[in-house]
Write an enzyme that holds these catalytic residues in place. Sequence first.
Site, PDB file in Angstrom:
ATOM      1  N   LYS A  72      19.369   7.458 -15.973  1.00  0.00           N
ATOM      2  CA  LYS A  72      20.782   7.820 -16.132  1.00  0.00           C
ATOM      3  C   LYS A  72      20.914   9.075 -16.986  1.00  0.00           C
ATOM      4  O   LYS A  72      21.659  10.013 -16.662  1.00  0.00           O
ATOM      5  CB  LYS A  72      21.553   6.671 -16.787  1.00  0.00           C
ATOM      6  CG  LYS A  72      22.922   7.073 -17.341  1.00  0.00           C
ATOM      7  CD  LYS A  72      23.598   5.938 -18.066  1.00  0.00           C
ATOM      8  CE  LYS A  72      23.152   5.686 -19.455  1.00  0.00           C
ATOM      9  NZ  LYS A  72      23.681   6.592 -20.491  1.00  0.00           N
ATOM     10  N   ASN A  73      20.172   9.124 -18.095  1.00  0.00           N
ATOM     11  CA  ASN A  73      20.329  10.237 -19.042  1.00  0.00           C
ATOM     12  C   ASN A  73      19.653  11.526 -18.592  1.00  0.00           C
ATOM     13  O   ASN A  73      19.734  12.535 -19.282  1.00  0.00           O
ATOM     14  CB  ASN A  73      19.837   9.810 -20.429  1.00  0.00           C
ATOM     15  CG  ASN A  73      20.764   8.782 -21.030  1.00  0.00           C
ATOM     16  OD1 ASN A  73      21.875   8.571 -20.521  1.00  0.00           O
ATOM     17  ND2 ASN A  73      20.338   8.129 -22.089  1.00  0.00           N
ATOM     18  N   CYS A 170      33.208   6.084 -30.978  1.00  0.00           N
ATOM     19  CA  CYS A 170      32.300   5.369 -30.075  1.00  0.00           C
ATOM     20  C   CYS A 170      31.783   4.134 -30.782  1.00  0.00           C
ATOM     21  O   CYS A 170      31.667   4.114 -31.990  1.00  0.00           O
ATOM     22  CB  CYS A 170      31.156   6.307 -29.730  1.00  0.00           C
ATOM     23  SG  CYS A 170      29.725   5.473 -29.158  1.00  0.00           S
ATOM     24  N   ARG A 175      29.753  10.157 -33.491  1.00  0.00           N
ATOM     25  CA  ARG A 175      29.237  11.014 -32.398  1.00  0.00           C
ATOM     26  C   ARG A 175      30.084  12.255 -32.141  1.00  0.00           C
ATOM     27  O   ARG A 175      30.561  12.472 -31.014  1.00  0.00           O
ATOM     28  CB  ARG A 175      29.044  10.205 -31.136  1.00  0.00           C
ATOM     29  CG  ARG A 175      28.081   9.055 -31.320  1.00  0.00           C
ATOM     30  CD  ARG A 175      27.824   8.320 -30.054  1.00  0.00           C
ATOM     31  NE  ARG A 175      26.976   9.058 -29.145  1.00  0.00           N
ATOM     32  CZ  ARG A 175      26.639   8.598 -27.923  1.00  0.00           C
ATOM     33  NH1 ARG A 175      27.132   7.455 -27.491  1.00  0.00           N
ATOM     34  NH2 ARG A 175      25.839   9.286 -27.149  1.00  0.00           N
ATOM     35  N   ASP A 358      17.513   3.988 -28.245  1.00  0.00           N
ATOM     36  CA  ASP A 358      18.011   3.211 -27.098  1.00  0.00           C
ATOM     37  C   ASP A 358      17.157   1.985 -26.804  1.00  0.00           C
ATOM     38  O   ASP A 358      17.482   1.220 -25.899  1.00  0.00           O
ATOM     39  CB  ASP A 358      18.096   4.101 -25.851  1.00  0.00           C
ATOM     40  CG  ASP A 358      19.148   5.199 -25.996  1.00  0.00           C
ATOM     41  OD1 ASP A 358      19.157   6.120 -25.171  1.00  0.00           O
ATOM     42  OD2 ASP A 358      19.935   5.130 -26.950  1.00  0.00           O
ATOM     43  N   ARG A 450      26.923   0.069 -16.717  1.00  0.00           N
ATOM     44  CA  ARG A 450      27.003   1.500 -16.945  1.00  0.00           C
ATOM     45  C   ARG A 450      25.646   2.180 -16.857  1.00  0.00           C
ATOM     46  O   ARG A 450      25.538   3.349 -16.527  1.00  0.00           O
ATOM     47  CB  ARG A 450      27.598   1.777 -18.333  1.00  0.00           C
ATOM     48  CG  ARG A 450      29.038   1.306 -18.483  1.00  0.00           C
ATOM     49  CD  ARG A 450      29.653   1.910 -19.670  1.00  0.00           C
ATOM     50  NE  ARG A 450      29.347   3.329 -19.685  1.00  0.00           N
ATOM     51  CZ  ARG A 450      29.280   4.022 -20.797  1.00  0.00           C
ATOM     52  NH1 ARG A 450      29.501   3.425 -21.944  1.00  0.00           N
ATOM     53  NH2 ARG A 450      28.992   5.303 -20.768  1.00  0.00           N
TER      54      ARG A 450
END
Length: 484
Positions: A72-73, A170, A175, A358, A450
């Site tokens: 995803k990133n 967030c 952030r 993460d 997500r």
Amino acid sequence: MKLVPKPPNGNSSKVDTLLSAGDPGFKKPVSRSRTIRIDFRDGFVAPESLMDKFVIRGGNPLVGSVRISGAKNAALPAMAAAILTDEPVILENIPDVRDIQTERNLLVSMGAEVELGYGRASHRTTISCNNLVNPEAAYELVKTMRASTLVLGPLLARMGRARVSQPGGCAIGARPIDLHIKGLERLGASITQEHGYIEASAERLRGGHIIFDKITVTGTEDLMMAATLAEGETIMENCAREPEVTDLAALLTKMGAKIQGAGTHTIRIHGVEKLHGARHRIIPDRIEAGTFVIAAVLTGGDLQLTSCDPTHLGSLIQKLEECGVSITSGTDSMRVTNGHQLQAADITTEEFPGFPTDMQAQYMTLATQSQGTSIITENIFENRFMHAGELARMGANIKVEGSRAIVRGKTPLSSAAVQCSDLRASASLVIAALVADGETIIDRVYHVDRGYERIEEKLKSVGAQIRRIGEILPKRAAAPSVVA
Ligand code: EPZ
């Protein structure tokens, strides 16, 4: 199927496409409680699935093989990079997750054409930005995904102007994107911030020297993209070295950009007049792979992961070996076998190649099952222990003191009703439920959707007892603003 913007009627962000049976890409509802409908009026997947829950019965070892999806990133900045050219950019191995749908809506709202592959090509997307009419990232979209701000640099470089909503707060931390803005100003942009929006303009960006105050992944990506069309050379120092940054540089180079040093702390970019189209395969998702590794270790399974890249997970593999886990790695596969007596080990989250933030939440679940005390120090985000309270509800012994969490193990976990607060916290709860005694109900799994592609189907395919239940909501339920 092609998603095209409706001819502007004073509100170019409106597009109207509904899938019906027989349309390529229409997915027959898989079960009574899950229907996929794309409704762009709200700019994200229909609210129904926002109330989905997972019901997981723990105790089943994961046995078999799971294919890891694209990252995803890496996919998000790659899709933003398509803005830099008026020729088509073809991206393969794109994960089918909610954030990608949001990014597609964002591009379409600007006037881009986004072609979704289907069937065997369902992980391919073709993006054409030859008719960008609306260089704006609206609040409605940015509030659901802060990575939408990655369009700021490319829009400015290509269109000379951009209007991007401030991402706002967030779940895992403040952030801010001040380093993105400072960097663009060093490339000659004039930027104002008012009414919740960043207004940026520049006739043509000029090469410059940027030293990031702090290592920022999307900051490095945003400025690297902007500098590709700037006049002259840009030198960026204290850059992020994440594999996703290197993958973006690989795509930009295929588009004709002149970039050196991606993957190191110093990146040099020689600006060019114009970029062209390209085809690029997105790297595997190292965080999805790491999540499945920990799930396999804790369920005592024998799991093979395919289409992954173990070299992107060096720090995690090393840490798990310290805990007593043995992992066999191939070039694009990893195998986790059972029979581990887990020993406690401390972690500190760092920028790549250090231990990824993460993976911190998933590692916390593992630490609850390790013999001894593990100290987890979160260095990247100031509020990334939301999962600790939920794990404690399942019987874990965790004490949070500022940026440190002290986890005492091994403590048996028991089923409970828990809820997700952000993407990776949800992964830690899914893993805990796979280990816990009894049936756990996990609420707000839209957080999981997500960033994890069909996680329940992948888990079920290797023996987990997991099902998704959904509540049919009255139409148009307002969506919570989630940004983590
Ligand atoms: C990227 O976020 C990832 N998101 C995050 O993954 C990941 O946690 C993070 O990098 C760190 O690895 C994407 O790539 C889309 P940062 P990013 O800018 O770029 C501060 C997931 O779970 N900072 O590297 O937004 C910031 O507050 C997500 O998939 C500033 O102060 O993170 C943080 O403390 C979550 N000013 C630190 O730097 C800025 O302008 C690192 O953030 C930018 C960042």
